[in-house]
Write an enzyme that holds these catalytic residues in place. Structure first.
Site, short mmCIF file in Angstrom:
data_model
loop_
_atom_site.label_atom_id
_atom_site.label_comp_id
_atom_site.label_asym_id
_atom_site.label_seq_id
_atom_site.Cartn_x
_atom_site.Cartn_y
_atom_site.Cartn_z
CB ALA A 115 -0.93 0.01 1.22
CG ASN A 187 2.10 -6.60 6.72
OD1 ASN A 187 2.91 -7.32 7.29
ND2 ASN A 187 0.81 -6.87 6.68
CG HIS A 217 0.43 4.51 4.82
ND1 HIS A 217 0.36 3.84 6.02
CD2 HIS A 217 -0.35 3.80 3.95
CE1 HIS A 217 -0.40 2.77 5.89
NE2 HIS A 217 -0.84 2.73 4.64
#
Length: 266
Positions: A115, A187, A217
């Site tokens: 991602a 992750n 993020h």
């Protein structure tokens, strides 16, 4: 194993990521690649389902792990020892100190970017010289961050938070501890740490944000040749809001890269 006329893909995990990868491969998303086997853990794994890892390995050239950190730790050595390539999604499962160094080298281990992005620049900056700072801040919907170890009042707060409530910082510290506390949520942080080449350097902040409609993020890097900041906002997977929709396509990109013989970027 990946030079065969048809790249045979084996899937470990048939949830939101594995099922999407399978449907896209069946639709021809990666020319020359096909689903050869799915390790049976669900009744809807389809006609390619098998009952054992050994049978999956017999049928495939590359294994895609999308089943969680514990499964990745369990199977990584066996997959690579047979010479099969392994595309790992649950990268946090590899984070135990020295685990990757002990893995066989007969097959290739591919850490799926999942991602996040910017890993190529991060790796280049780390190659130029020691990095001074790497930090990743992840904002997610509160319920997606619930963990069994949380005290009851913390879990209740995450379950009842509403869009108007203030975000709550649940963790700020090193990657190794973040992986232990949030095994299915960080992750991306583990992948950043591997790319940085200095796992002890990377800082992780996990925020429960009741106003979040996407998983966000922010990656901040400071090194000898520059400073960088990446902001990422991913739509959730329709089948699993705890996962980002882009992850399946990151897996497909990894498969295409293993298949490719022409121009490559990165």
């Amino acid at each position: 194993m990946t030079n065969s006329p048809s790249l045979r893909v084996g899937l470990l995990g048939f949830g939101s990521i594995g099922a999407k990868v399978a449907s896209e491969l069946d639709a021809g998303a990666v020319p020359g690649a096909r689903v050869a086997a799915v390790l049976r853990r669900r009744a809807d794994a389809g006609p390619s389902a098998v009952d054992s890892l050994a049978e999956l390995l017999r049928r495939c050239d590359v294994v895609v792990e999308a089943a969680g950190p514990a499964v990745l730790r369990e199977v990584a050595a066996q997959v690579l020892d047979t010479g099969r390539d392994l595309v790992a999604v649950s990268v946090g499962g590899l984070f135990e100190d020295g685990f990757v160094d002990r893995l066989p080298r007969r097959g290739r281990l591919v850490l799926c970017s999942g991602a996040i992005g910017g890993l190529d620049l991060l790796r280049a900056a780390a190659f130029a010289g020691p990095l001074r700072r790497v930090r990743i801040t992840s904002r997610k919907k509160p319920r997606s961050l619930l963990q069994p170890w949380m005290e009851a009042w913390v879990a209740d707060r995450l379950k009842t938070m509403e869009p108007g409530d203030e975000p709550v910082e649940l963790f700020d510290g090193g990657v190794a501890q973040a992986v232990q506390l949030f095994p299915n949520n960080v992750n991306v942080a583990a992948t950043v740490a591997f790319a940085a080449g200095d796992r002890a350097l990377v800082e992780v902040c996990v925020v429960a944000d009741p106003a979040a409609t996407r998983t966000a993020h922010v990656i901040e890097i400071d090194g000898s040749i520059g400073s960088y900041r990446f902001e990422i906002a991913n739509d959730p997977s329709p089948r699993n809001p705890a996962s980002s929709a882009v992850v399946a396509y990151s897996v497909l990109r990894s498969i295409a890269d293993l298949r490719a013989t022409g121009v490559r970027i990165g």
